[in-house]
Design a protein around this motif. Structure first.
Motif, PDB file in Angstrom:
ATOM      1  N   ALA A   1      -0.366  -5.374 -13.084  1.00  0.00           N
ATOM      2  CA  ALA A   1      -1.364  -4.596 -12.331  1.00  0.00           C
ATOM      3  C   ALA A   1      -0.682  -3.608 -11.390  1.00  0.00           C
ATOM      4  N   PHE A   2       0.358  -4.052 -10.707  1.00  0.00           N
ATOM      5  CA  PHE A   2       1.082  -3.149  -9.816  1.00  0.00           C
ATOM      6  C   PHE A   2       1.730  -2.011 -10.600  1.00  0.00           C
TER       7      PHE A   2
ATOM      8  N   THR B   1       2.834   1.560  -3.393  1.00  0.00           N
ATOM      9  CA  THR B   1       1.958   1.989  -4.483  1.00  0.00           C
ATOM     10  C   THR B   1       1.578   3.454  -4.328  1.00  0.00           C
TER      11      THR B   1
ATOM     12  N   ARG C   1       0.861  -0.803 -13.395  1.00  0.00           N
ATOM     13  CA  ARG C   1      -0.198   0.083 -13.888  1.00  0.00           C
ATOM     14  C   ARG C   1      -0.736   0.953 -12.745  1.00  0.00           C
ATOM     15  N   ASP C   2      -1.042   0.331 -11.600  1.00  0.00           N
ATOM     16  CA  ASP C   2      -1.608   1.074 -10.469  1.00  0.00           C
ATOM     17  C   ASP C   2      -0.646   2.139  -9.940  1.00  0.00           C
ATOM     18  N   SER C   3       0.635   1.832  -9.937  1.00  0.00           N
ATOM     19  CA  SER C   3       1.623   2.785  -9.424  1.00  0.00           C
ATOM     20  C   SER C   3       2.118   3.745 -10.501  1.00  0.00           C
ATOM     21  N   ARG C   4       1.724   3.478 -11.755  1.00  0.00           N
ATOM     22  CA  ARG C   4       2.113   4.278 -12.923  1.00  0.00           C
ATOM     23  C   ARG C   4       3.624   4.267 -13.140  1.00  0.00           C
TER      24      ARG C   4
ATOM     25  N   GLU D   1       3.006  10.600 -10.860  1.00  0.00           N
ATOM     26  CA  GLU D   1       2.032  11.521 -11.467  1.00  0.00           C
ATOM     27  C   GLU D   1       2.715  12.824 -11.859  1.00  0.00           C
TER      28      GLU D   1
ATOM     29  N   ARG E   1       0.842  -1.195   0.000  1.00  0.00           N
ATOM     30  CA  ARG E   1       0.000   0.000   0.000  1.00  0.00           C
ATOM     31  C   ARG E   1       0.878   1.246   0.000  1.00  0.00           C
TER      32      ARG E   1
ATOM     33  N   ARG F   1       2.839   6.345  -6.918  1.00  0.00           N
ATOM     34  CA  ARG F   1       1.811   7.074  -7.657  1.00  0.00           C
ATOM     35  C   ARG F   1       1.933   8.583  -7.413  1.00  0.00           C
TER      36      ARG F   1
ATOM     37  N   ASP G   1       4.342  -8.204 -12.694  1.00  0.00           N
ATOM     38  CA  ASP G   1       3.124  -7.746 -12.027  1.00  0.00           C
ATOM     39  C   ASP G   1       2.581  -6.507 -12.746  1.00  0.00           C
TER      40      ASP G   1
END
Length: 180
Positions: A129-130, A92, A132-135, A100, A89, A96, A127
């Motif tokens: 998804a990770f 990420t 992508r989620d963390s960019r 950004e 958590r 992020r 991974d």
């Protein structure tokens, strides 16, 4: 110590010691150091979520030093470890927050961002998804384009170590693309 990024250097060392030796005492110490000496300074929500509460550690260079340590720890943390959700958590959220900025106004500190993003993208290559989620994959691509353009214009966009890491990444990426 009371400086969050100083503690993250210990986390990096302990995570690496665990990776190399497999001795659980190093992992336990890394988690303890993270939970007591790194994560309490991270803002969990609000407009600055993912950053550190104090002005010193909120600087991009120190932020990415802590991201590097959290990524190294997350990579060696067993899937069933009690601390894994909290580590992931924080990692990420922290990635992020700064990624950004790279995707928007640009990188305030290219050296530490490049180092951390190369490590994150290598350690979490499987991974999607990770990433992508963390960019993190997007941020690495944007940062790579930025430093490449700066180099073409005749400037030295990164320090020697980070430039070498980036060039190695580019060569490996080209080899992988050619093999497909």
């Amino acid at each position: 110590v009371r400086n969050w990024n100083y503690n993250s250097f210990s986390v990096s060392l302990l995570a690496e010691a665990f990776r190399v030796t497999g001795e659980r005492r190093y992992f336990d110490a890394a988690v303890r150091k993270t939970l007591l000496g790194v994560l309490p300074g991270q803002l969990p929500d609000g407009p600055h979520a993912g950053r550190w509460v104090d002005a010193h550690n909120a600087r991009p260079a120190y932020h990415y030093i802590m991201m590097r340590a959290l990524a190294q720890l997350a990579a060696v943390t067993p899937k069933d470890a009690a601390a894994r959700p909290e580590i992931m958590r924080a990692l990420t959220l922290g990635l992020r927050a700064r990624n950004e900025e790279i995707l928007g106004p640009g990188a305030a500190n290219k050296d530490k961002a490049m180092e951390a993003l190369l490590i994150v993208n290598r350690l979490f290559a499987g991974d999607a998804a990770f990433l992508r989620d963390s960019r993190s994959a997007e941020a690495l691509d944007a940062l790579g384009q930025l430093v490449s353009e700066q180099f073409r214009r005749g400037t030295a966009p990164l320090g020697p170590r980070e430039w070498g890491l980036f060039l190695n990444y580019v060569v490996e990426k080209a080899k992988t693309s050619a093999a497909k």
